[in-house]
Design a protein around this motif. Structure first.
Motif, PDB file in Angstrom:
ATOM      1  N   ALA A 153       0.874  -8.286   4.935  1.00  0.00           N
ATOM      2  CA  ALA A 153       0.668  -7.915   3.534  1.00  0.00           C
ATOM      3  C   ALA A 153      -0.535  -6.994   3.366  1.00  0.00           C
ATOM      4  CB  ALA A 153       0.501  -9.174   2.683  1.00  0.00           C
ATOM      5  N   VAL A 154      -1.649  -7.336   3.997  1.00  0.00           N
ATOM      6  CA  VAL A 154      -2.851  -6.513   3.877  1.00  0.00           C
ATOM      7  C   VAL A 154      -2.621  -5.140   4.495  1.00  0.00           C
ATOM      8  CG1 VAL A 154      -5.249  -6.279   4.640  1.00  0.00           C
ATOM      9  CG2 VAL A 154      -4.448  -8.440   3.684  1.00  0.00           C
ATOM     10  N   THR A 155      -1.954  -5.087   5.626  1.00  0.00           N
ATOM     11  CA  THR A 155      -1.688  -3.799   6.283  1.00  0.00           C
ATOM     12  C   THR A 155      -0.809  -2.909   5.408  1.00  0.00           C
ATOM     13  OG1 THR A 155      -1.898  -4.858   8.436  1.00  0.00           O
ATOM     14  CG2 THR A 155      -0.820  -2.716   8.383  1.00  0.00           C
ATOM     15  N   LYS A 156       0.210  -3.482   4.803  1.00  0.00           N
ATOM     16  CA  LYS A 156       1.089  -2.694   3.920  1.00  0.00           C
ATOM     17  C   LYS A 156       0.335  -2.208   2.689  1.00  0.00           C
ATOM     18  CE  LYS A 156       5.500  -4.385   5.513  1.00  0.00           C
ATOM     19  NZ  LYS A 156       6.836  -4.839   5.184  1.00  0.00           N
ATOM     20  N   MET A 157      -0.525  -3.056   2.122  1.00  0.00           N
ATOM     21  CA  MET A 157      -1.322  -2.639   0.969  1.00  0.00           C
ATOM     22  C   MET A 157      -2.307  -1.535   1.378  1.00  0.00           C
ATOM     23  SD  MET A 157      -1.933  -6.172  -1.254  1.00  0.00           S
ATOM     24  CE  MET A 157      -3.244  -6.689  -0.193  1.00  0.00           C
ATOM     25  N   LEU A 158      -2.885  -1.648   2.571  1.00  0.00           N
ATOM     26  CA  LEU A 158      -3.807  -0.633   3.078  1.00  0.00           C
ATOM     27  C   LEU A 158      -3.089   0.710   3.237  1.00  0.00           C
ATOM     28  CD1 LEU A 158      -6.603   0.125   4.281  1.00  0.00           C
ATOM     29  CD2 LEU A 158      -5.678  -0.592   6.499  1.00  0.00           C
ATOM     30  N   ALA A 159      -1.882   0.679   3.791  1.00  0.00           N
ATOM     31  CA  ALA A 159      -1.108   1.913   3.963  1.00  0.00           C
ATOM     32  C   ALA A 159      -0.782   2.548   2.614  1.00  0.00           C
ATOM     33  CB  ALA A 159       0.175   1.624   4.740  1.00  0.00           C
ATOM     34  N   GLU A 160      -0.385   1.733   1.655  1.00  0.00           N
ATOM     35  CA  GLU A 160      -0.053   2.237   0.317  1.00  0.00           C
ATOM     36  C   GLU A 160      -1.280   2.839  -0.366  1.00  0.00           C
ATOM     37  OE1 GLU A 160       1.076   0.190  -3.854  1.00  0.00           O
ATOM     38  OE2 GLU A 160       2.360  -0.392  -2.161  1.00  0.00           O
ATOM     39  N   ALA A 161      -2.406   2.146  -0.303  1.00  0.00           N
ATOM     40  CA  ALA A 161      -3.637   2.634  -0.933  1.00  0.00           C
ATOM     41  C   ALA A 161      -4.144   3.899  -0.240  1.00  0.00           C
ATOM     42  CB  ALA A 161      -4.712   1.548  -0.903  1.00  0.00           C
ATOM     43  N   THR A 162      -4.071   3.932   1.083  1.00  0.00           N
ATOM     44  CA  THR A 162      -4.515   5.114   1.832  1.00  0.00           C
ATOM     45  C   THR A 162      -3.663   6.320   1.454  1.00  0.00           C
ATOM     46  OG1 THR A 162      -5.299   3.738   3.658  1.00  0.00           O
ATOM     47  CG2 THR A 162      -4.893   6.063   4.147  1.00  0.00           C
ATOM     48  N   THR A 163      -2.361   6.123   1.353  1.00  0.00           N
ATOM     49  CA  THR A 163      -1.456   7.206   0.952  1.00  0.00           C
ATOM     50  C   THR A 163      -1.838   7.744  -0.421  1.00  0.00           C
ATOM     51  OG1 THR A 163       0.362   6.274   2.235  1.00  0.00           O
ATOM     52  CG2 THR A 163       0.959   7.807   0.485  1.00  0.00           C
ATOM     53  N   ARG A 164      -2.075   6.836  -1.365  1.00  0.00           N
ATOM     54  CA  ARG A 164      -2.455   7.247  -2.720  1.00  0.00           C
ATOM     55  C   ARG A 164      -3.761   8.039  -2.724  1.00  0.00           C
ATOM     56  NH1 ARG A 164      -3.145   2.479  -5.093  1.00  0.00           N
ATOM     57  NH2 ARG A 164      -1.319   1.444  -4.299  1.00  0.00           N
TER      58      ARG A 164
END
Length: 149
Positions: free
Chosen positions: A54-65
């Motif tokens: 979950a944290v990794t997916k949120m990190l990827a999403e936030a980094t993309t943004r």
């Protein structure tokens, strides 16, 4: 241990130069995010696999943004991610139109401390299966019944 195969490569900018032999890394396997999370957990991590995923997916999403907003994202030992542009040239400054000339936005990565010395402590082994396979295919193409290894 990293296995490698040997390949002949030329210089694209200087095709007249003779080709040279280079090592090409052969990956043993591809780990999914969940498999990597299980590996981390098996080495004493207190977080669950679901937490890590979950944290990794949120990190990827936030980094993309953040990259889309033009930010650099520094992730400590992982490194820094930053955007670069793939463009087509315009004839002049006045003729440049971002919607027309900017073809893509790429995420680039500058390795952090954890990735700087990957070669330290690694052993290398040639993947003889690939070399043997190449020789076998060459012998087959020539119609030969014997092959020298």
């Amino acid at each position: 241990m990293i296995k490698y195969s040997l390949v002949m490569r030329g210089e694209p900018r200087n095709p007249e130069k003779p080709k040279k032999v280079y090592a090409s890394a052969q990956c043993a396997q591809t780990l999914t995010l969940e498999e990597l999370a299980r590996h981390i957990q098996s080495h004493g991590c207190v977080y669950s696999v679901a937490d890590f995923v979950a944290v990794t997916k949120m990190l990827a999403e936030a980094t993309t943004r953040m990259l889309q907003e033009g930010c650099r994202v520094e992730l400590d030992e992982l490194g820094t991610f930053y955007p670069t542009l793939g463009c087509e040239g315009a004839e002049s400054m006045d003729a440049f139109q971002p919607d027309k000339h900017i073809k893509e936005v790429r995420a680039n990565w500058k390795p952090g401390k954890a990735f700087r010395n990957l070669r330290d402590g690694i052993e290398f082994e040639e993947n003889m299966n690939r070399r043997t396979e190449r020789k076998l295919l060459a012998a087959e193409r020539k119609g030969e019944n014997k092959m020298e290894l």
